[in-house]
Design a protein around this motif. Sequence first.
Motif: not given
Length: 421
Positions: A373-399
């Motif tokens: 949690l601490a590592s991601l709280i302090g790294d908004p750019a990494r949070r954004a990249a992970m969130g975008a990757a999660g959306r792509r994964r949903l659309e590709g295999a979990f809709s």
Amino acid sequence: MTSASHGQQPTIAVVLKGYPRLSETFIAQEIRALEVAGLPLRLVSLRHPTDTRVHPVHREITAGVRYLPEYLHQEPFRVLRGLRRAARLPGFARARDVWLRDLARDRTRNRIRRFGQAAVLAAELEDDVAMIYAHFLHTPASVARYAAIMRGLPWSVSAHAKDIWTSPDWEKAEKLADCAWAVTCTATNRDHLASLAPDGRVQLLYHGLDLSRFPDPGPQPAGPDGTDPARPVILVGVGRLVEKKGWDTVLDALALLPADLAWRFVHIGGGPLKDRLKDQAARLGLADRIDWLGARAQAEVIEAYGRADLFVLASRIAGDGDRDGLPNVLMEAQSQRLAVVATRVSAIPEFIDDGENGRLVAPDDAAGLSAALASLIGDPARRAAMGAAGRRRLEGAFSLTGSVGPLIDRLRAAVAARGGR
């Protein structure tokens, strides 16, 4: 029994433990998808609803719902009438024998109640029903099985989490041998159930998420990094307050965060551990940094995702063996481009790829969870990249569209077979 009108399309009877339920949106969205596909459904619930609200999808479902006697003594005349009518059915003797074998190994009131509910269902079920389809392999599948045997109908089941891991192997094996087919929502579940079932009987079908209800918010502005007390990082957790969700571990992890880190935790969901967890938060000095919102409708949950910066869930295997499968809330959070911190339990690693669309830690590891949690709280750019990757994964295999298709095909085949007869 209720007669069907001449030429009426065969229907599917869907047996549910309780309906509607805020915590079971995955079932509601599946039911609606089946209706949209043109499958006529009749819903049968073993319990009356306890939630005071419903999700929008519940209002869109057009199928009527029949409530069986929740406790047999509450509707004694209906139960007696059902037993008398069911006793005249050709399959009653076999259903009674199956139930008596089950009762010998499970001498509980619940087992007696299941047979009474099944008799009422078998007696009242319309003649146009092609198949009985149960959600959950424990109680609903028992009622579906006994009723199907009485009526001479095929039955099928969708297995999920607690119903699998808190049921004895003998019961799972016998149900899987008896049903026409079974589906389950994770590869972990599939492998376990397949080891107990005839070859090919169990199929993996992820729940999937109805992305039309969770539209993509698109790339978001850079979020806070935990350095400004006036702009804390908002952590959100959604799930019932029960042992298997690991909220006590989340609280311990929050208490271990650096004292100068600016954050706030928002929890959505009700449950029996609410008071205990609030007391724990107070002991840890966290009470003024946590909002306990209780159960919320889907629109409010989506709004909470939109206000949050990071999602957290610390699932574990509970003392009675209960555990999550693949929690829908993880997919919901990622639909809104939230990075996720979760645990390596059950099927969560089937969706969350550690370091790609979120972080995974061991269950019951407060220190490891806190560090993630601490590592991601302090790294908004990494949070954004992970969130975008999660959306792509949903659309590709979990809709939902991709996951519900095979289920529609199976149920259509049952309807076609009934129509042919």
